[in-house]
Design a protein around this motif. Structure first.
Motif, PDB file in Angstrom:
ATOM      1  N   PHE A 296       0.882  -0.759  -0.146  1.00 15.74           N
ATOM      2  CA  PHE A 296       0.513   0.206  -0.084  1.00 15.74           C
ATOM      3  C   PHE A 296       0.818   1.361  -0.118  1.00 15.74           C
ATOM      4  O   PHE A 296       1.328   1.278   1.012  1.00 15.74           O
ATOM      5  CB  PHE A 296      -1.207  -0.394   1.275  1.00 15.74           C
ATOM      6  CG  PHE A 296      -2.321  -0.907   0.940  1.00 15.74           C
ATOM      7  CD1 PHE A 296      -3.646  -0.652   1.155  1.00 15.74           C
ATOM      8  CD2 PHE A 296      -1.767  -2.461   0.346  1.00 15.74           C
ATOM      9  CE1 PHE A 296      -4.683  -1.607   0.847  1.00 15.74           C
ATOM     10  CE2 PHE A 296      -3.229  -3.147   1.297  1.00 15.74           C
ATOM     11  CZ  PHE A 296      -4.978  -2.473   1.026  1.00 15.74           C
TER      12      PHE A 296
ATOM     13  N   ILE B 133      -1.027  -1.317   5.623  1.00 13.24           N
ATOM     14  CA  ILE B 133      -2.211  -0.568   5.020  1.00 13.24           C
ATOM     15  C   ILE B 133      -2.824   0.419   5.048  1.00 13.24           C
ATOM     16  O   ILE B 133      -3.704   1.545   4.354  1.00 13.24           O
ATOM     17  CB  ILE B 133      -3.440  -1.932   5.671  1.00 13.24           C
ATOM     18  CG1 ILE B 133      -4.963  -1.239   4.941  1.00 13.24           C
ATOM     19  CG2 ILE B 133      -3.579  -1.359   7.413  1.00 13.24           C
ATOM     20  CD1 ILE B 133      -6.387  -2.253   5.561  1.00 13.24           C
ATOM     21  N   ASN B 134      -2.226   1.009   6.249  1.00  8.94           N
ATOM     22  CA  ASN B 134      -2.670   2.906   7.165  1.00  8.94           C
ATOM     23  C   ASN B 134      -1.861   3.994   6.476  1.00  8.94           C
ATOM     24  O   ASN B 134      -1.704   4.519   6.480  1.00  8.94           O
ATOM     25  CB  ASN B 134      -2.015   3.059   8.402  1.00  8.94           C
ATOM     26  CG  ASN B 134      -0.536   2.662   8.452  1.00  8.94           C
ATOM     27  OD1 ASN B 134      -0.023   1.571   8.357  1.00  8.94           O
ATOM     28  ND2 ASN B 134      -0.167   2.853   9.889  1.00  8.94           N
TER      29      ASN B 134
ATOM     30  N   ALA C 122      -3.139   3.825   2.628  1.00  6.40           N
ATOM     31  CA  ALA C 122      -3.781   3.579   1.227  1.00  6.40           C
ATOM     32  C   ALA C 122      -4.319   4.757   1.008  1.00  6.40           C
ATOM     33  O   ALA C 122      -4.894   5.151   2.661  1.00  6.40           O
ATOM     34  CB  ALA C 122      -4.474   2.453   0.751  1.00  6.40           C
TER      35      ALA C 122
ATOM     36  N   ALA D 101      -8.520   7.053   0.783  1.00  5.21           N
ATOM     37  CA  ALA D 101      -9.536   6.480   1.823  1.00  5.21           C
ATOM     38  C   ALA D 101     -10.544   5.357   0.240  1.00  5.21           C
ATOM     39  O   ALA D 101     -11.153   4.063   0.494  1.00  5.21           O
ATOM     40  CB  ALA D 101     -10.505   7.647   1.248  1.00  5.21           C
TER      41      ALA D 101
ATOM     42  N   GLN E  11      -9.231   2.100   0.416  1.00  4.69           N
ATOM     43  CA  GLN E  11     -10.492   1.913   1.793  1.00  4.69           C
ATOM     44  C   GLN E  11     -11.070   1.236   1.804  1.00  4.69           C
ATOM     45  O   GLN E  11     -11.394  -0.207   2.382  1.00  4.69           O
ATOM     46  CB  GLN E  11      -9.815   2.554   2.993  1.00  4.69           C
ATOM     47  CG  GLN E  11      -7.918   2.958   3.612  1.00  4.69           C
ATOM     48  CD  GLN E  11      -7.227   1.609   3.766  1.00  4.69           C
ATOM     49  OE1 GLN E  11      -8.020   1.087   4.566  1.00  4.69           O
ATOM     50  NE2 GLN E  11      -6.487   2.336   4.701  1.00  4.69           N
TER      51      GLN E  11
ATOM     52  N   LEU F 149     -10.744  -2.519  -0.337  1.00  4.09           N
ATOM     53  CA  LEU F 149     -10.923  -3.524   0.674  1.00  4.09           C
ATOM     54  C   LEU F 149     -12.382  -3.266   1.975  1.00  4.09           C
ATOM     55  O   LEU F 149     -12.000  -5.322   1.992  1.00  4.09           O
ATOM     56  CB  LEU F 149      -9.765  -3.049   1.937  1.00  4.09           C
ATOM     57  CG  LEU F 149      -8.542  -4.148   2.117  1.00  4.09           C
ATOM     58  CD1 LEU F 149      -8.060  -5.386   1.337  1.00  4.09           C
ATOM     59  CD2 LEU F 149      -8.006  -3.557   2.809  1.00  4.09           C
ATOM     60  N   LEU F 150     -12.920  -2.320   2.116  1.00  2.43           N
ATOM     61  CA  LEU F 150     -13.569  -3.032   3.046  1.00  2.43           C
ATOM     62  C   LEU F 150     -15.313  -3.595   2.599  1.00  2.43           C
ATOM     63  O   LEU F 150     -15.848  -4.355   3.503  1.00  2.43           O
ATOM     64  CB  LEU F 150     -14.630  -1.486   3.304  1.00  2.43           C
ATOM     65  CG  LEU F 150     -15.565  -1.238   4.569  1.00  2.43           C
ATOM     66  CD1 LEU F 150     -15.057  -2.492   6.180  1.00  2.43           C
ATOM     67  CD2 LEU F 150     -15.517  -0.290   4.882  1.00  2.43           C
TER      68      LEU F 150
ATOM     69  N   GLN G 200       0.611  -2.481   9.713  1.00  2.00           N
ATOM     70  CA  GLN G 200       0.810  -1.219   9.565  1.00  2.00           C
ATOM     71  C   GLN G 200       1.965  -0.859  10.761  1.00  2.00           C
ATOM     72  O   GLN G 200       1.817  -1.616  11.638  1.00  2.00           O
ATOM     73  CB  GLN G 200      -0.465   0.143  10.399  1.00  2.00           C
ATOM     74  CG  GLN G 200      -1.111  -0.813  11.111  1.00  2.00           C
ATOM     75  CD  GLN G 200      -2.348  -0.067  11.976  1.00  2.00           C
ATOM     76  OE1 GLN G 200      -3.048   0.812  11.097  1.00  2.00           O
ATOM     77  NE2 GLN G 200      -2.829   0.233  12.897  1.00  2.00           N
TER      78      GLN G 200
ATOM     79  N   LEU H 107      -6.188   4.358  10.075  1.00  7.45           N
ATOM     80  CA  LEU H 107      -7.999   3.772   9.165  1.00  7.45           C
ATOM     81  C   LEU H 107      -8.944   4.091   9.672  1.00  7.45           C
ATOM     82  O   LEU H 107      -8.972   4.259  11.343  1.00  7.45           O
ATOM     83  CB  LEU H 107      -7.764   2.219   9.757  1.00  7.45           C
ATOM     84  CG  LEU H 107      -6.311   1.425   8.885  1.00  7.45           C
ATOM     85  CD1 LEU H 107      -6.484   0.030   9.747  1.00  7.45           C
ATOM     86  CD2 LEU H 107      -5.968   1.446   7.608  1.00  7.45           C
TER      87      LEU H 107
ATOM     88  N   GLN I  82     -13.170   0.246   9.439  1.00  2.00           N
ATOM     89  CA  GLN I  82     -12.101  -0.735   8.712  1.00  2.00           C
ATOM     90  C   GLN I  82     -11.847  -0.924   9.891  1.00  2.00           C
ATOM     91  O   GLN I  82     -11.582  -3.070   9.974  1.00  2.00           O
ATOM     92  CB  GLN I  82     -11.708  -0.186   7.442  1.00  2.00           C
ATOM     93  CG  GLN I  82     -10.210  -0.741   7.057  1.00  2.00           C
ATOM     94  CD  GLN I  82     -10.461  -0.535   5.903  1.00  2.00           C
ATOM     95  OE1 GLN I  82     -10.302   0.099   5.252  1.00  2.00           O
ATOM     96  NE2 GLN I  82      -9.443  -1.551   5.377  1.00  2.00           N
TER      97      GLN I  82
END
Length: 346
Positions: A69, A110-111, A113, A115, A118, A121-122, A149, A160, A164
């Motif tokens: 990410f 991941i943190n 990435a 919005a 995200q 992915l959600l 992360q 995040l 999420q």
């Protein structure tokens, strides 16, 4: 012990051979697999987060995809996209799956990435599907997002969204190893350099740090016995048979409600430390993870110790610390310890 339990125990043992000093991380990853949940690993660079995930996938012998990410990542880089193809002289749209269509997906850092990524992915984590254009695509039956992360205090990282965070059944803090584990890590990496026949001295030197932070090399797979992924699906079918008594249910509800109504415990510091409590997903996750923990130990029923064993990883990321708690340097682990100290069984 049935065949599925033997296979899962073998999976744990095989993974721990490549991940030194992080047995609690391996245990959490396996519990996430058994409960059909997703796990978030948080720790400083070099603490074997990525290596843990890759070692688990290698031992499980299933499809594995890694997504690095970055702030410029696009949703299509994760989900895949529709491309034009010339079929019999006629242009047609064809869906090209992205890395999310693997059974085990490593969402690295991941943190970092944006919005929109995200949000894509959600949907995968919540619905086990991906929507591209006007079509919804089903993800594999065995599907798990294992995200890593770095702490949000580091430059270039972002917290995040709460929605999420709540989708992760567990969040595990990965600390630096102790003295003995550090020495064993050195010996493990040294032995891997010997095993890899095509490693040059330069590759060996450059791979030493990456073996711990980024999962080593493909030769890790060759050293491991692999487990049939069907054993994971069989284990999931066995979890509903693990008995949860009314007493245990009340204990689970009591722990979660204490985060929402801390005034019930005037002798504790919960009201001062918690701003927003945990959602009902916390209760569901505690129930699932406690049953998985009991099953891994060969038990047919959940005991209070099974709840306490998973409480920090299940509850720690599901409440919001108050300003007073942050000002006093109170950690989420401190709050969970306070919960366990004051919520009685019964």
């Amino acid at each position: 012990m049935n065949h599925a339990q033997q296979a899962i125990n073998q999976l744990i043992q095989q993974t721990e051979k490549s991940v030194i000093g992080q047995s609690h991380v391996v245990q959490a990853l396996v519990i996430g697999l058994l409960t059909n949940g997703h796990v978030l690993l948080e720790g400083l660079p070099g603490t074997a987060k990525t290596r843990s995930v890759k070692s688990l996938a290698n031992a499980l012998n299933t499809d594995f995809g890694r997504i690095q990410f970055t702030p410029d990542l696009l949703p299509s880089d994760v989900t895949g996209t529709e491309v034009y193809q010339d079929l019999d002289g006629k242009p047609q749209l064809h869906f090209q799956p992205g890395p999310i269509f693997n059974s085990i997906v490593l969402a690295d850092e991941i943190n970092r990435a944006p919005a929109k990524v995200q949000a894509a992915l959600l949907e995968a984590m919540a619905e086990n599907t991906i929507t591209v254009g006007d079509k919804t695509h089903q993800l594999p039956e065995l599907f798990m997002v294992l995200a890593t992360q770095n702490p949000i205090e580091q430059e270039g990282t972002y917290p995040l969204p709460e929605a999420q965070m709540d989708r992760f059944i567990m969040k595990v803090t990965v600390d630096y190893p102790d003295d003995d584990a550090e020495a064993e890590i050195i010996r493990l990496v040294r032995s891997e350099e010997v095993v890899s026949p095509d490693s040059t001295s330069n590759n060996a030197l450059s791979g030493t740090s990456n073996s711990i932070a980024n999962g080593g090399g493909s030769h890790v797979h060759n050293q491991m016995l692999t487990i049939d992924p069907a054993n994971i699906l069989a284990a999931r079918q066995a979890l509903p048979e693990v008995e949860v008594s009314d007493l245990i249910e009340r204990y689970i509800v009591g722990l979660v409600m204490a985060t929402r109504k801390p005034e019930r415990y005037p002798d504790s510091r919960l009201a001062r430390w918690i701003d927003v409590g945990a959602s009902p997903r916390a209760s569901i996750a505690l129930d699932k993870c406690a049953r998985a923990n009991a099953w891994l130990q060969g038990k047919t029923y959940v005991e209070p110790d099974d709840i306490r064993a998973v409480a920090a990883n299940v509850l720690g990321h599901r409440f919001t610390l108050s300003y007073d708690a942050l000002a006093d340097g109170i950690t989420r682990q401190d709050v969970v310890n306070e919960l366990l100290d004051h919520v009685v069984i019964g």
